[in-house]
Structure formats: C-alpha cells, structure tokens
Design a protein around this motif. Sequence first.
Motif, PDB file in Angstrom:
ATOM      1  N   LEU A 120       0.828  -1.371  -0.224  1.00 23.98           N
ATOM      2  CA  LEU A 120      -0.208   0.244  -0.264  1.00 23.98           C
ATOM      3  C   LEU A 120       1.161   1.244   0.075  1.00 23.98           C
ATOM      4  N   VAL A 121       0.783   2.164  -0.997  1.00 20.93           N
ATOM      5  CA  VAL A 121       1.339   3.278  -1.197  1.00 20.93           C
ATOM      6  C   VAL A 121       0.382   4.363  -0.486  1.00 20.93           C
ATOM      7  N   LEU A 122       1.005   5.287   0.340  1.00 18.77           N
ATOM      8  CA  LEU A 122       0.493   6.480   0.800  1.00 18.77           C
ATOM      9  C   LEU A 122       1.006   7.952   0.782  1.00 18.77           C
ATOM     10  N   PRO A 123       0.331   8.578  -0.607  1.00 18.89           N
ATOM     11  CA  PRO A 123       1.326   9.149  -0.955  1.00 18.89           C
ATOM     12  C   PRO A 123       1.784  10.382  -0.288  1.00 18.89           C
ATOM     13  N   PRO A 124       2.399  11.828  -0.793  1.00 15.90           N
ATOM     14  CA  PRO A 124       2.573  12.887   0.512  1.00 15.90           C
ATOM     15  C   PRO A 124       1.443  13.118   0.494  1.00 15.90           C
ATOM     16  N   HIS A 125       1.490  13.991   1.926  1.00 15.17           N
ATOM     17  CA  HIS A 125      -0.056  14.931   2.332  1.00 15.17           C
ATOM     18  C   HIS A 125      -0.976  14.315   2.079  1.00 15.17           C
ATOM     19  N   THR A 126      -0.729  12.768   2.946  1.00 12.94           N
ATOM     20  CA  THR A 126      -2.861  12.402   2.418  1.00 12.94           C
ATOM     21  C   THR A 126      -3.220  12.865   3.756  1.00 12.94           C
ATOM     22  N   PRO A 127      -4.643  13.494   2.508  1.00 14.47           N
ATOM     23  CA  PRO A 127      -5.550  13.382   4.138  1.00 14.47           C
ATOM     24  C   PRO A 127      -5.622  13.013   5.447  1.00 14.47           C
ATOM     25  N   GLY A 128      -5.351  13.264   7.148  1.00 17.99           N
ATOM     26  CA  GLY A 128      -5.901  12.809   7.983  1.00 17.99           C
ATOM     27  C   GLY A 128      -3.929  12.251   8.520  1.00 17.99           C
ATOM     28  N   VAL A 129      -3.430  11.809   7.128  1.00 13.47           N
ATOM     29  CA  VAL A 129      -2.130  11.266   7.683  1.00 13.47           C
ATOM     30  C   VAL A 129      -0.645  12.298   8.140  1.00 13.47           C
ATOM     31  N   ASP A 130      -0.673  13.658   6.872  1.00 14.08           N
ATOM     32  CA  ASP A 130      -0.619  14.582   6.873  1.00 14.08           C
ATOM     33  C   ASP A 130       1.230  13.865   6.807  1.00 14.08           C
ATOM     34  N   ASN A 131       1.253  13.523   6.184  1.00 10.42           N
ATOM     35  CA  ASN A 131       3.116  12.635   6.135  1.00 10.42           C
ATOM     36  C   ASN A 131       3.857  13.688   4.802  1.00 10.42           C
ATOM     37  N   PRO A 132       4.872  14.152   4.722  1.00  4.84           N
ATOM     38  CA  PRO A 132       5.897  15.178   4.037  1.00  4.84           C
ATOM     39  C   PRO A 132       6.042  14.139   3.208  1.00  4.84           C
ATOM     40  N   HIS A 133       6.095  12.975   2.940  1.00  2.68           N
ATOM     41  CA  HIS A 133       7.262  11.758   2.116  1.00  2.68           C
ATOM     42  C   HIS A 133       6.051  10.884   2.218  1.00  2.68           C
ATOM     43  N   THR A 134       6.314   9.976   1.294  1.00  3.71           N
ATOM     44  CA  THR A 134       5.405   9.088   0.642  1.00  3.71           C
ATOM     45  C   THR A 134       5.481   8.062   2.563  1.00  3.71           C
ATOM     46  N   ILE A 135       4.784   7.209   2.588  1.00  5.00           N
ATOM     47  CA  ILE A 135       4.548   6.126   3.059  1.00  5.00           C
ATOM     48  C   ILE A 135       4.540   4.558   2.628  1.00  5.00           C
ATOM     49  N   HIS A 136       5.592   3.927   2.515  1.00  7.69           N
ATOM     50  CA  HIS A 136       5.198   2.122   1.946  1.00  7.69           C
ATOM     51  C   HIS A 136       4.752   1.451   3.175  1.00  7.69           C
ATOM     52  N   VAL A 137       4.011   0.631   2.547  1.00  9.68           N
ATOM     53  CA  VAL A 137       2.838  -0.013   3.926  1.00  9.68           C
ATOM     54  C   VAL A 137       3.277  -1.999   3.300  1.00  9.68           C
ATOM     55  N   LEU A 138       3.918  -2.597   3.900  1.00  8.32           N
ATOM     56  CA  LEU A 138       3.963  -4.114   3.120  1.00  8.32           C
ATOM     57  C   LEU A 138       3.225  -4.948   4.227  1.00  8.32           C
ATOM     58  N   GLN A 139       2.113  -5.562   4.004  1.00  4.70           N
ATOM     59  CA  GLN A 139       0.895  -6.802   5.373  1.00  4.70           C
ATOM     60  C   GLN A 139       1.862  -7.849   3.960  1.00  4.70           C
ATOM     61  N   TYR A 140       2.528  -8.453   5.358  1.00  3.96           N
ATOM     62  CA  TYR A 140       2.889  -9.857   5.416  1.00  3.96           C
ATOM     63  C   TYR A 140       2.079 -11.103   6.170  1.00  3.96           C
ATOM     64  N   ASP A 141       1.986 -12.646   5.831  1.00  2.00           N
ATOM     65  CA  ASP A 141       1.102 -13.108   6.162  1.00  2.00           C
ATOM     66  C   ASP A 141       1.970 -14.237   6.859  1.00  2.00           C
ATOM     67  N   HIS A 142       1.664 -15.672   7.337  1.00  2.00           N
ATOM     68  CA  HIS A 142       2.143 -16.541   7.238  1.00  2.00           C
ATOM     69  C   HIS A 142       2.415 -17.200   6.260  1.00  2.00           C
ATOM     70  N   ASN A 143       2.134 -17.086   5.006  1.00  2.00           N
ATOM     71  CA  ASN A 143       2.370 -17.397   3.686  1.00  2.00           C
ATOM     72  C   ASN A 143       3.872 -17.377   3.521  1.00  2.00           C
ATOM     73  N   LEU A 144       4.839 -16.076   4.069  1.00  2.00           N
ATOM     74  CA  LEU A 144       5.994 -15.676   4.480  1.00  2.00           C
ATOM     75  C   LEU A 144       6.806 -16.635   5.089  1.00  2.00           C
ATOM     76  N   SER A 145       6.266 -17.190   6.016  1.00  2.00           N
ATOM     77  CA  SER A 145       7.035 -18.012   7.401  1.00  2.00           C
ATOM     78  C   SER A 145       7.932 -17.226   8.070  1.00  2.00           C
ATOM     79  N   VAL A 146       6.489 -15.631   8.154  1.00  2.00           N
ATOM     80  CA  VAL A 146       7.290 -15.141   8.661  1.00  2.00           C
ATOM     81  C   VAL A 146       6.318 -14.454  10.269  1.00  2.00           C
TER      82      VAL A 146
END
Length: 522
Positions: A472-498
Amino acid sequence: MSKDAWLEQDEFDVIVCGTGFTECILAGALSRLGKRVLHIDSNDYYGGQTSTFTLDAFEKMLIQSTSSSIPTSPGVLAPESLLPGSESVPLAGVPPPIIKNSSIARSLADVPPPPPAPVEKPVPILTDSNGGVDDANTDSPSSETKDPGEDDTPAPSSSSSSSSSATTFNESPVSSTSPSPQDVDEIGQALRDLHKDSRRFGIDLAPRLLLSTGPMVSTLISSSVGRYLEFKCLDHTYIYVDGLVQPVPSSKGDVFKSKMISLLDRRVLMKFLHLVQDQQQQEGGDGGDEAKSGKEKEGSEGSASSNPPGSFFDFVKSQGLTGNLQTFVLYSIAMAAADQTTAQGRDILSYDAGMSTMRRYLGSLLKYGSTPFLAPLYGASEIPQAFCRLGAVYGGVYVLRRSAQHLLFDKETRDVTGIVCSEGQPLKCKHYVSGVSYLSSLLESTPSVSSARLVCISNASITASSDRLVFLVLPPHTPGVDNPHTIHVLQYDHNLSVTTASTFLIHLTTIASPDSKTVLEK
C-alpha cells in the motif's frame, strides 16, 4: 589475548568486512572466481541493515539500541601484531548502531505476570459403615454431611469443592487483590501468546521487495543463487487516493475499470504508458512490440527522449498528466519516496531514474502473478545469506563476531597488506573491502539515508479484501495523515513464514523527518 580463536589460514586474496547486500554479493562472486576470501562481521547474524530477527531478538535489539554508545577507536596496535614492513590505521571494529531513537509501544517487560491458577483441593469422599461410597455425596459436592448440632450457615470460603473454589476466587474479598483469569489484561495476554511463538516471526530491519524482471532477480538466476531461495508474488498493490484505498491497475483492462481514473484521463495514461514501453524497446529493454515500424519508433523517441527534462516530475507534467494521474505514476509506479512537487537535492527523482523504474515495473507486470513484486520467504536477510552460501560452496571462509580492528599497509608502496582482527590475529590480504560503517574512523563524514520505520503485529488485515500479501502506498500529504513524504506499507502473513497463522506483520517506512513518529502512528 588468547590465540585459541585464531584462524588456521592467515593469508587471503580478499578480506570482506560486513555482511550487507553488497558485501555478500561481492564475496560470493569472488569465491566463485577462485579467489581466497575471508568474510567477517562483528555481529552474530548475517544481513547488516537487511537482517531479519525473531520477535524476542528484535525487541532485545530495540532495547539495546537505546543505550548503545558510539564505538571508540581500538587504540594503538602492539608492535608484535604488525606485519613486517607495515604500518597500521585503527578502524571502527564495531560500526555505529543501525537503529536510533527506537521505542516499543507494547513490551512484554511492561506486562505483569499472569496470576497463578487456583489450587484445587481434593473433594472429600464419604463412606458408609460398610465401606461403600455414599452416592449422595458424589452427586453434589456441596451436599456434605454436617456434624450434629451444626447450624445451617454457609460453608466457609475454604470449601474443598473445585467448583466452589473457583467461585470463591472470583468473589472472596480476601483474594480480590489477585486478578482472576477473566480479568487478565487482554493486551498482556496477547503479548505473552506472541512471545511463545517468537521463533515463528521474521521481522526485517528493512523489508525488501524485488521486481520480477529487475536486476536482482536476473542476478539470482544467472548466478544460480536463486536455488537457495523461495519467493511469493504479492496479491495486490494499492494506493490511497481521494479518501479511499484504490487498487493499482496492473493491466489495460484494470486501467479502464479503475475508479480513481476518469474517462478522459484513461486515454492520457495509456498513451503515456505506451510511450514509456516504446522507448524501452528502442533501448533494448524487456517488453514492447517488436512489430512496430521504424517510423513509429522514431516518433516515440522524439516525444520521450529528445531534450528530456531534468526531473521525472517535469517529464510527467510535460505529457499532460495531472491530479490523480501524477500521483499514480509518481508514487505507485516510479516509486518516488519524497514529495516531487517540493523535492530538492537528492530527493528529486531524476528523469533517468524514474524512466528506469517505470520500465522495470511495466516489464514485471503479470510475470509471476497479479503484481510485479516478489517477497522472499523467511525474511529479507535470506537473500544476502544465499550469496554467503554460494561463497562457502566455493571455499570462502565465513566468521561472525569478528571484525577488523586495524588496517595494515606497506610503508613504501602504501598498498594494503592485511588487517588485525578483533582477536588480535594478523591476517594477510591483497585487497580489503568494507562497508562504509566500518570505515567511520577514517572518514570525516559518512553518507547515509535515514528512514523512519514502524512495525506492527495485527490480527486484522489493512484491507477489506481477501488479499493477504499487500503493498500500500500513501502519497505525500495524505489527508488525515499529513505525511511530508511517501509512506510505503507492506503487509505479510504466514504464507511468507514470517508470522503466525492468526496474525499479520505490517511494515511502514518513510523518509525520516522530525515528525516521523507522530505521522506513522496515525
């Protein structure tokens, strides 16, 4: 210093210090070429900044990072440790800590231990004068025989019945200071459960995704290192636009079905993507239509590469992309980490870098799955470790918990002649290779890029869909987050054994800023 830990072999062609990505690839390649390689690391694990830890080890490292001090110089070398005709320069035997300003929102150390289980006392069994069992007492433990003259007052709280004992544990004023199992803090119990499965977690310091046709995948295939690794393709990629989590289109059909792209913008986007692919074909890259005429190729080249602008953002604007199209291209395909509308210096995504990333992204679509991204099983550190396995197969020597304390060089030619390791052993070599962090004592300043990271373990997915491996990509200045830079979100589950089967491991990464902690916690 004892010589018991000294190596039997003390002369090598190359000594490599540090087990980061670059060092491991280089050591593996040199070993395969027949060079005598010694690969050392001051840590007790492989991977450097791309290491992977169990839950217990990760929390321990975060706690230690808050009290770590900057390593000091090893000082003057004893004359007997010098090689003949050599001089020495002290090195940073232990590099500066990778993690700074860390904190743990929920730590097992802050959770009180669970209350002891109530002790069950044996239930008295009454017998008649003939030695038989009184059936009335076995039917109901509370119907005990009373002595003559005993009143009808309730039995005291120390009743021998197990069911009464449980009731007494909940209700007795005497035991109210000890919480019952039903009153145990849910978060505390959840943390205890997680730490029981600590070894089932693989938490990356810096999670890494590979593009399906990117240079790393090509290297893994050509070097045969890929046989040591396993990957899974991510289920879907998303971008947060217009207050909604929107799927990133991965085909022409997806573009025309996308809700975040208007009807007028779809034609503009498709024209832009074709332009990029045509130029990729002309330059000999992957993808593209080999049947295009020379005239069409010439026209495409004139549009894309004649006098290209200095930044990729300027190029995107020159092609008529505006609004959501700019956001989509810049942050979900070209993977810009900084706000390109205000970026300065090295934060600016250059035209060449943006086009290169786009070509690889488009060429990776539908290669192995619905997204262009591959994630390694067991964590990102498996990739550098795989190159270490390659080096070991071809005779490389690998030693952890050992580093270079002094660099030795010839007095006359100034060529490197060897090192003195942390065990005090002189080791000869023709070449010495090291990560920048181990050379901090020789450099006035070391180049670095700081990232802010947040790692979450959740029992719920970040999306409402059935996708489990998500980017998931949150572009800069996402409403409600006010992030100055891009936020990269990675979601893993047990299929990656992590992680465990009932939890998700979620990584959030952005460029470090004074407000990073507040932004990521939103």
